[in-house]
Design an enzyme around this catalytic site. Structure first.
Site, PDB file in Angstrom:
ATOM      1  N   ASP A 147      30.385 -11.573  -9.191  1.00  0.00           N
ATOM      2  CA  ASP A 147      29.548 -10.396  -8.953  1.00  0.00           C
ATOM      3  C   ASP A 147      30.439  -9.205  -8.632  1.00  0.00           C
ATOM      4  OD1 ASP A 147      27.078 -11.714  -9.284  1.00  0.00           O
ATOM      5  OD2 ASP A 147      27.159 -12.464  -7.223  1.00  0.00           O
ATOM      6  N   ASP A 181      22.686 -10.446 -14.067  1.00  0.00           N
ATOM      7  CA  ASP A 181      21.562 -10.282 -13.143  1.00  0.00           C
ATOM      8  C   ASP A 181      20.733  -9.053 -13.521  1.00  0.00           C
ATOM      9  OD1 ASP A 181      22.521 -12.457 -11.663  1.00  0.00           O
ATOM     10  OD2 ASP A 181      23.685 -11.174 -10.324  1.00  0.00           O
TER      11      ASP A 181
END
Length: 216
Positions: A147, A181
């Protein structure tokens, strides 16, 4: 094959952007390192998670394996559903939104499935190496999801009268996430926004009946 072209291009594009960004982060940044893009509002912050989207966790090693297997099953089902929708000519916008969800889910599956095998461990002091001689940091299906997108747009403090969290600091938006995401979130959001357009019900005209003439 005509109906498959745009969904295919969209899926490949999202996957390329997602994976290239993750590869760059892994090979060029140490864990926790960050670059401020728009002051304190948009930050590239390198972190990894063992769980679901937006850094949510799920039950240790056994939970990690179960989650990876669930992801693979879910992506397989979405992929089949996408094929069915194209074949039966569902609404083009709906197909493209499902393509976003499929690409995002597949992007994170690549991390959790293969990254543990092809990268060395990212630490706070050392960048990861691709295909290290000593082997990867984990095994098949036990990789960590990369991330990097962080938007701490609003910082403040809950007023004292606020229930439960009164007087505590708050931060919006706290989770760190990635392109995959984002694709899932955008796909789901667009489906919810345009669901009436995507799932129009056919208006069935009331049947007309021939009235019988009753003779006295």
């Amino acid at each position: 094959m005509k109906g498959y072209t745009k969904p295919f291009i969209l899926v490949v594009s999202v996957l390329l952007i997602d994976q290239l960004s993750k590869l760059w982060i892994k090979l060029n940044m140490t864990l926790g390192q960050e670059y401020k893009i728009l002051g304190d509002w948009f930050i590239i912050h390198f972190t990894e998670n063992n769980g679901m989207a937006f850094g949510l966790e799920f039950g240790g090693e056994a939970g990690k394996l179960a989650l990876s297997l669930f992801r693979i099953a879910a992506v397989t089902a979405i992929g089949y559903g996408l094929h069915y929708m194209v074949k039966h000519k569902y609404h083009r916008g709906f197909i493209l939104n499902v393509s976003l969800i499929f690409a995002g889910a597949l992007g994170n599956i690549i991390d959790s499935t293969f990254y543990g095998m092809i990268f060395s461990e990212s630490t706070w002091f050392e960048r990861a190496k691709l295909f290290p001689a000593e082997g990867g940091y984990s095994s098949f299906l036990h990789g960590k999801v990369v991330d990097m997108l962080y938007f701490p747009i609003i910082k403040g403090e809950f007023p004292a009268w606020f229930p439960i969290w009164g007087g505590e600091d708050f931060l919006f938006f706290r989770p760190v996430f990635n392109i995959a995401d984002s694709a899932i979130t955008v796909g789901v959001a667009l489906i919810l926004i345009y669901q009436k357009r995507y799932f129009k019900e056919e208006v069935v005209e009331p049947e007309s009946y021939n009235s019988e003439v009753v003779e006295d």
